[in-house]
Scaffold this motif. Structure first.
Motif, PDB file in Angstrom:
ATOM      1  N   ASN A  47       0.830  -1.209   0.000  1.00  0.00           N
ATOM      2  CA  ASN A  47       0.000   0.000   0.000  1.00  0.00           C
ATOM      3  C   ASN A  47       0.864   1.258   0.000  1.00  0.00           C
ATOM      4  N   GLU A  48       1.931   1.226   0.789  1.00  0.00           N
ATOM      5  CA  GLU A  48       2.838   2.380   0.824  1.00  0.00           C
ATOM      6  C   GLU A  48       3.547   2.568  -0.507  1.00  0.00           C
ATOM      7  N   ILE A  49       3.942   1.468  -1.128  1.00  0.00           N
ATOM      8  CA  ILE A  49       4.602   1.557  -2.432  1.00  0.00           C
ATOM      9  C   ILE A  49       3.673   2.202  -3.454  1.00  0.00           C
ATOM     10  N   GLU A  50       2.421   1.763  -3.474  1.00  0.00           N
ATOM     11  CA  GLU A  50       1.469   2.283  -4.455  1.00  0.00           C
ATOM     12  C   GLU A  50       1.193   3.769  -4.252  1.00  0.00           C
ATOM     13  N   LYS A  51       1.183   4.222  -2.995  1.00  0.00           N
ATOM     14  CA  LYS A  51       0.864   5.630  -2.696  1.00  0.00           C
ATOM     15  C   LYS A  51       2.066   6.555  -2.832  1.00  0.00           C
ATOM     16  N   TYR A  52       3.266   6.016  -2.714  1.00  0.00           N
ATOM     17  CA  TYR A  52       4.475   6.852  -2.662  1.00  0.00           C
ATOM     18  C   TYR A  52       4.819   7.368  -4.061  1.00  0.00           C
ATOM     19  N   LYS A  53       4.756   8.682  -4.252  1.00  0.00           N
ATOM     20  CA  LYS A  53       5.041   9.287  -5.554  1.00  0.00           C
ATOM     21  C   LYS A  53       5.807  10.601  -5.385  1.00  0.00           C
ATOM     22  N   PRO A  54       6.878  10.784  -6.155  1.00  0.00           N
ATOM     23  CA  PRO A  54       7.525   9.797  -7.021  1.00  0.00           C
ATOM     24  C   PRO A  54       8.384   8.852  -6.188  1.00  0.00           C
TER      25      PRO A  54
ATOM     26  N   LEU B  87       5.047  -2.475  -7.669  1.00  0.00           N
ATOM     27  CA  LEU B  87       6.110  -1.727  -8.357  1.00  0.00           C
ATOM     28  C   LEU B  87       5.782  -1.452  -9.816  1.00  0.00           C
ATOM     29  N   GLU B  88       4.864  -2.228 -10.385  1.00  0.00           N
ATOM     30  CA  GLU B  88       4.494  -2.041 -11.794  1.00  0.00           C
ATOM     31  C   GLU B  88       4.039  -0.609 -12.072  1.00  0.00           C
ATOM     32  N   LYS B  89       3.477   0.048 -11.065  1.00  0.00           N
ATOM     33  CA  LYS B  89       2.905   1.386 -11.245  1.00  0.00           C
ATOM     34  C   LYS B  89       3.950   2.495 -11.148  1.00  0.00           C
ATOM     35  N   HIS B  90       5.210   2.129 -10.952  1.00  0.00           N
ATOM     36  CA  HIS B  90       6.253   3.146 -10.746  1.00  0.00           C
ATOM     37  C   HIS B  90       7.361   3.004 -11.789  1.00  0.00           C
ATOM     38  N   ASN B  91       7.151   3.605 -12.957  1.00  0.00           N
ATOM     39  CA  ASN B  91       8.210   3.558 -13.970  1.00  0.00           C
ATOM     40  C   ASN B  91       9.316   4.566 -13.690  1.00  0.00           C
TER      41      ASN B  91
ATOM     42  N   SER C  57      11.426 -15.707  -6.720  1.00  0.00           N
ATOM     43  CA  SER C  57      11.112 -14.461  -6.011  1.00  0.00           C
ATOM     44  C   SER C  57      11.678 -13.259  -6.754  1.00  0.00           C
ATOM     45  N   LEU C  58      12.913 -13.384  -7.241  1.00  0.00           N
ATOM     46  CA  LEU C  58      13.519 -12.286  -7.999  1.00  0.00           C
ATOM     47  C   LEU C  58      12.767 -12.040  -9.305  1.00  0.00           C
ATOM     48  N   ILE C  59      12.337 -13.125  -9.935  1.00  0.00           N
ATOM     49  CA  ILE C  59      11.573 -12.978 -11.175  1.00  0.00           C
ATOM     50  C   ILE C  59      10.275 -12.213 -10.924  1.00  0.00           C
ATOM     51  N   LYS C  60       9.579 -12.551  -9.846  1.00  0.00           N
ATOM     52  CA  LYS C  60       8.308 -11.891  -9.539  1.00  0.00           C
ATOM     53  C   LYS C  60       8.524 -10.434  -9.104  1.00  0.00           C
ATOM     54  N   LEU C  61       9.602 -10.173  -8.375  1.00  0.00           N
ATOM     55  CA  LEU C  61       9.889  -8.806  -7.940  1.00  0.00           C
ATOM     56  C   LEU C  61      10.130  -7.864  -9.125  1.00  0.00           C
ATOM     57  N   THR C  62      10.796  -8.378 -10.146  1.00  0.00           N
ATOM     58  CA  THR C  62      11.220  -7.517 -11.268  1.00  0.00           C
ATOM     59  C   THR C  62      10.323  -7.639 -12.499  1.00  0.00           C
ATOM     60  N   LYS C  63       9.328  -8.506 -12.447  1.00  0.00           N
ATOM     61  CA  LYS C  63       8.507  -8.768 -13.632  1.00  0.00           C
ATOM     62  C   LYS C  63       7.876  -7.503 -14.203  1.00  0.00           C
ATOM     63  N   GLY C  64       7.291  -6.698 -13.338  1.00  0.00           N
ATOM     64  CA  GLY C  64       6.633  -5.483 -13.816  1.00  0.00           C
ATOM     65  C   GLY C  64       7.594  -4.450 -14.360  1.00  0.00           C
ATOM     66  N   LEU C  65       8.809  -4.437 -13.847  1.00  0.00           N
ATOM     67  CA  LEU C  65       9.808  -3.453 -14.283  1.00  0.00           C
ATOM     68  C   LEU C  65      10.320  -3.744 -15.687  1.00  0.00           C
ATOM     69  N   LEU C  66      10.106  -4.983 -16.146  1.00  0.00           N
ATOM     70  CA  LEU C  66      10.534  -5.336 -17.500  1.00  0.00           C
ATOM     71  C   LEU C  66       9.729  -4.607 -18.568  1.00  0.00           C
ATOM     72  N   THR C  67       8.499  -4.246 -18.235  1.00  0.00           N
ATOM     73  CA  THR C  67       7.592  -3.703 -19.254  1.00  0.00           C
ATOM     74  C   THR C  67       7.054  -2.315 -18.948  1.00  0.00           C
ATOM     75  N   ASN C  68       7.312  -1.769 -17.759  1.00  0.00           N
ATOM     76  CA  ASN C  68       6.683  -0.480 -17.418  1.00  0.00           C
ATOM     77  C   ASN C  68       7.517   0.735 -17.807  1.00  0.00           C
ATOM     78  N   GLY C  69       8.638   0.501 -18.492  1.00  0.00           N
ATOM     79  CA  GLY C  69       9.450   1.617 -18.964  1.00  0.00           C
ATOM     80  C   GLY C  69      10.395   2.201 -17.930  1.00  0.00           C
TER      81      GLY C  69
END
Length: 590
Positions: free
Chosen positions: A36-43, A66-70, A92-104
């Motif tokens: 929840n903190e990750i999603e709200k923390y911007k930038p 983390l997917e929401k934070h390019n 675990s590492l794959i799941k942690l970084t999965k979203g970062l592969l595509t979110n720019g």
């Protein structure tokens, strides 16, 4: 000093820190507050998670947040997998970084230090490291991860792939600046592989690889790579073995005028090496710290270093402690350095005695010592490679009719025995001419007739495995037995394997244990309990087909791990076997 290499400089702004909270993330619910903190923390520019521990389910939840934070740039995840099995880290590492592969996102720093994930941990990171998200990577910290030479090779391949991919993309070229990987047992082969990557990259400013068991061939490869990175400011190779590579390393150092810190402490550069280093740095204008302590250096070498730096205004630290100067030699060195402000801070408390009656080995003796050490190392590795796996067929041509040889005890010699010795063994183990040898392990069968038909009955399997702390070990042992019996049909093999999986009741702990034992039995990872090398597998086709057949009974985490290892295992040269492996990968992926 080496422990400090694991630390990241704290960001001044836009950093979310959950450092050292002792979080035990065993489920998505456990990390809901963090997510929840990750999603709200911007930038969100930096996420610091050191000093916690998470599993795959928790990592999946964090990765989705983390997917929401390019805009994220720094992943400070050192000491994040305490108490976790090595096999848990890759997914675990794959799941942690999965979203970062595509979110720019454009990552600048990755810190995964103090996570003892071994070479398999690199497998969970290599896809991310070679992706567009890491074209901007400047700092890579993998200190104290136990990668080993294999992990070093995998890491080097990922870095080279990242560099190549960045060029092909036509955008920003991969330009890594800091590489930190101390205490990783990289040894010669790991160092040579990384040296190749460093040569290709060519933009490094900091290379720290202390305490890695790197010997002269690896040091020489690194020295060649150093020359290609002309902006190098820090070289740290302390607590390796330089010896005969000192001259080549010194030559490289002489071509790097921007060097600020050189740490070659406890690396056996000896007197000749010290003299070579001293002559290489004499014209350097930026050198601030020079560490040459505990190097079996005699007074001649110490004086040469002192003369080289006495007029070097930039130098603030010189460490010559723990060498072989004696009282007279120390006085001579102090006299040469009397004008330096740091002379009063220099310690000689661990000096190893008088220089007068000590004569340094000549170059030939050093070379002989190196050759002997390397011959011993090669012989030891050869012995480990030739060690029989826990379950191998008996290849003695005069005894083929006796069946197979399971679990040979290391204490039992493979050499010919006397008649009386053999008779004693026959009496001890009480086997017949038609039964399999079974040294050191409890037999899973009573006679040839009911050898496997017993285990086609699920109740008999349940009775054999029991329901205690050793159930998993018995299950893996039984799987290995059926895979190594050349007389057992594929249908029976798969039927028994299904019964084994149906009988087991998995908890979080037992599932981890099952995964660990299975990967060892398949030869994918080293057996940490015995310290032996990875096993050689003979009937891989039978194993692949069995795993296909029991796919539905395998835990999800087991499938994930098998998928990772199978796709990174290039041992199957046979076309049919390779096709079967691909079928297995597709099956377990669903």
């Amino acid at each position: 000093m080496t422990d400090n290499l694991s630390k990241s400089i704290k960001s001044t702004e836009h950093e979310l820190s959950w450092a050292n909270r002792g979080l035990k993330g065993n489920s998505a619910a456990d990390v809901r507050e963090l997510c929840n903190e990750i999603e709200k923390y911007k930038p969100l520019k930096a996420l610091r998670l050191e000093g916690n521990t998470i599993n795959e389910e928790a990592a999946t939840a964090i990765g989705k947040a983390l997917e929401k934070h390019n805009e994220i740039q720094r992943l400070i995840w050192n000491d994040l997998f305490t108490t976790r099995l090595k096999t848990e880290v890759p997914p675990s590492l794959i799941k942690l970084t999965k979203g970062l592969l595509t979110n720019g996102s454009h990552i600048i720093e990755i810190n995964l230090s103090d996570n003892a994930f071994g070479p398999i941990g690199v497998k969970g990171l290599e896809t991310f490291l070679s992706s567009s998200a890491c074209y901007t990577l400047e700092e890579l910290r993998l200190n104290n991860c136990g990668m080993g030479s294999m992990g070093g090779k995998l890491l080097a391949e990922a870095l080279i792939a990242c560099h190549k991919n960045s060029i092909v993309s036509g955008g920003r070229q991969f330009a890594l600046k800091q590489f930190i990987a101390g205490r990783n047992r990289l040894e010669i082969e790991g160092a040579q592989a990384l040296a190749k990557a460093f040569e290709i990259i060519g933009t490094l400013e900091v290379i720290r690889m202390p305490q890695n068991g790197i010997r002269p061939p690896g040091i020489e490869a690194l020295a060649t790579a150093f020359v290609r990175n002309r902006n190098l400011r820090i070289i740290d190779l302390n607590d390796n073995t330089i010896t005969t590579a000192a001259a080549k390393l010194a030559s490289a150092i002489g071509k790097l005028p921007k060097l600020e810190i050189i740490n070659l402490e406890s690396s056996l550069i000896r007197t000749k090496g010290a003299i070579a280093i001293a002559r290489a740095i004499v014209s350097h204008k930026n050198l601030q710290e020079l560490y040459l302590g505990c190097n079996d250096m005699h007074t001649e070498g110490g004086l040469e270093v002192a003369r080289a730096v006495k007029n070097m205004s930039s130098l603030k630290v010189l460490d010559l402690n723990g060498n072989c100067f004696g009282f007279d030699g120390i006085d001579e060195i102090r006299n040469v350095l009397e004008n330096k402000s740091f002379i009063n801070q220099m310690a000689f408390s661990d000096d190893e005695g008088s220089d007068e009656d000590e004569e340094e080995d000549d170059e030939n003796e050093v070379d002989d010592e190196e050759d002997n050490d390397e011959d011993y190392q090669e012989a030891e590795e050869e012995q480990q490679e030739n060690e029989p796996p826990s379950f191998v067929p008996n290849t003695n041509s005069t005894q083929k009719h006796l069946g197979f040889q399971f679990g040979v005890s290391p204490s039992i010699s493979s050499k010919s025995e006397t008649v009386s010795g053999l008779s004693d063994r026959i009496a001890k183990f009480d086997f017949t001419a038609s039964s399999p040898f079974n040294f050191g392990l409890q037999s899973t069968t009573n006679s040839k007739d009911n050898k496997w038909t017993t285990f086609n009955n699920i109740d008999k399997v349940k009775e054999h495995l029991k329901n205690d702390e050793q159930s998993i070990e018995r299950a893996i042992k039984l799987l290995e037995d059926i895979w190594n019996d050349y007389t057992l049909s594929q249908n029976d093999c798969s039927s028994i394997a299904k019964n084994i999986l149906k009988t087991l009741t998995f908890t979080t702990t037992s599932e981890r244990n099952f995964n660990e034992c299975l990967l060892v039995s398949l030869g994918f990872v080293k057996d940490e309990k015995t310290g032996r090398q990875r096993r050689t597998i003979n009937q891989r086709d039978k194993i692949y087909q069995t795993l296909i057949d029991i796919n539905q009974q395998l835990p999800k985490s087991t499938k994930n791990l098998l998928s990772i290892f199978l796709q990174n295992n290039s041992n199957d040269q046979n076309q049919c076997l390779s096709g079967l492996k691909q079928k297995l990968v597709m099956t377990i992926k669903g």
